[in-house]
Design a protein around this motif. Structure first.
Motif: not given
Length: 277
Positions: A40, A79, A82, A121, A124, A127, A130
């Motif tokens: 991140i 995003m 990610l 993913n 996510l 998030l 998760e």
């Protein structure tokens, strides 16, 4: 919360608590979460660097008029990073820095295919949940891992810790150097700088200094964008052998009819070098 070391039995696709060095070890919850935080932070650094690199003229005024739609690309880009961060098949940068990798839960010797990495993913987008799932599961498997049939393990072929630490420091130091390199060019693109520079370069005291061979040094900007803002100031210095000439332009941000900087005055002072220090 206690973290348990565990090993993964690749033949039975199960995780067994053991200290046997011959088995692959599932990465701990804390290590998993730390790797996610590194990813991140890297995403934010990349997006901020891109934003600084492509800033346009008068960006300080345009920033005041930004709406939530203007920030869509930033959060959307975060995003996307990610979601696609693991598609190298060796894992995301955070996993590599901490010596982790992704494997199929049914066969720990096989690399996870890209379609399953993408599926993993997608979760996510929720998030915060998760991140909580990593701690709920005894082996750090979040919802995406269970949907895609993957597990994060300590990579037996990872680089040595000192080499990983060195490369990580070089990566973050690189972002720091880029930020320093973009600071002055972006400062000169601001409307506040351009208005102030035009005022100073027409001042008779600066014209005398320029005729004597002295030039303005890099400016200092102290801008206030709040609604009940105080005066903003842009400071220029001219260094001589024993003295420092300081030009300080006082500005106020005016919102209507369109955002612009209004000149409120020009302050000038001469200081001895020891006083400036």
């Amino acid at each position: 919360m206690m973290e348990e070391s565990s090993t993964v039995d690749s033949e039975h696709a199960s995780v067994v608590h053991s200290d046997a060095p011959s088995r692959l070890r599932a990465s701990s919850q804390g290590k998993r979460l730390f790797g996610l935080l590194i990813d991140i932070v890297l995403i934010i650094l990349i997006l901020n660097t891109l934003d600084s690199l492509f800033r346009q003229e008068n960006w300080d005024l345009k920033q005041q008029a930004r709406s939530w739609l203007d920030l869509t690309w930033f959060y959307g880009g975060a995003m996307l990073f990610l979601v696609f961060r693991d598609l190298s098949q060796n894992g995301s940068p955070g996993k590599r820095m901490l010596g982790m990798c992704l494997r199929k839960i049914e066969n720990l010797n096989e690399i996870v295919p890209k379609d399953r990495l993408f599926k993993r993913n997608l979760s996510l987008f929720i998030l915060p949940w998760e991140a909580w799932e990593i701690f709920r599961d005894p082996y750090g498997r979040r919802l995406g891992d269970r949907l895609a049939g993957t597990v994060v393990i300590d990579n037996p072929d990872a680089m040595r810790p000192m080499r990983r630490l060195l490369l990580s420091n070089l990566l973050f130091f690189g972002f720091f150097i880029i930020a320093l390199g973009l600071q002055q060019p972006n400062m000169r693109k601001t409307s506040a700088f351009q208005v102030s520079y035009e005022v100073v370069k027409q001042d008779s005291r600066y014209l005398e200094l320029r005729a004597a061979g002295f030039e303005l040094e890099e400016p200092e900007l102290h801008l206030d964008f709040r609604g009940d803002a105080e005066d903003s100031r842009v400071r220029f210095r001219v260094n001589q052998d024993e003295e420092v000439q300081i030009f300080e332009v006082v500005l106020a941000l005016v919102e209507k009819p369109s955002p612009h900087w209004e000149l409120k005055g020009l302050e000038f002072q001469t200081l001895k070098q020891e006083e400036e220090d």
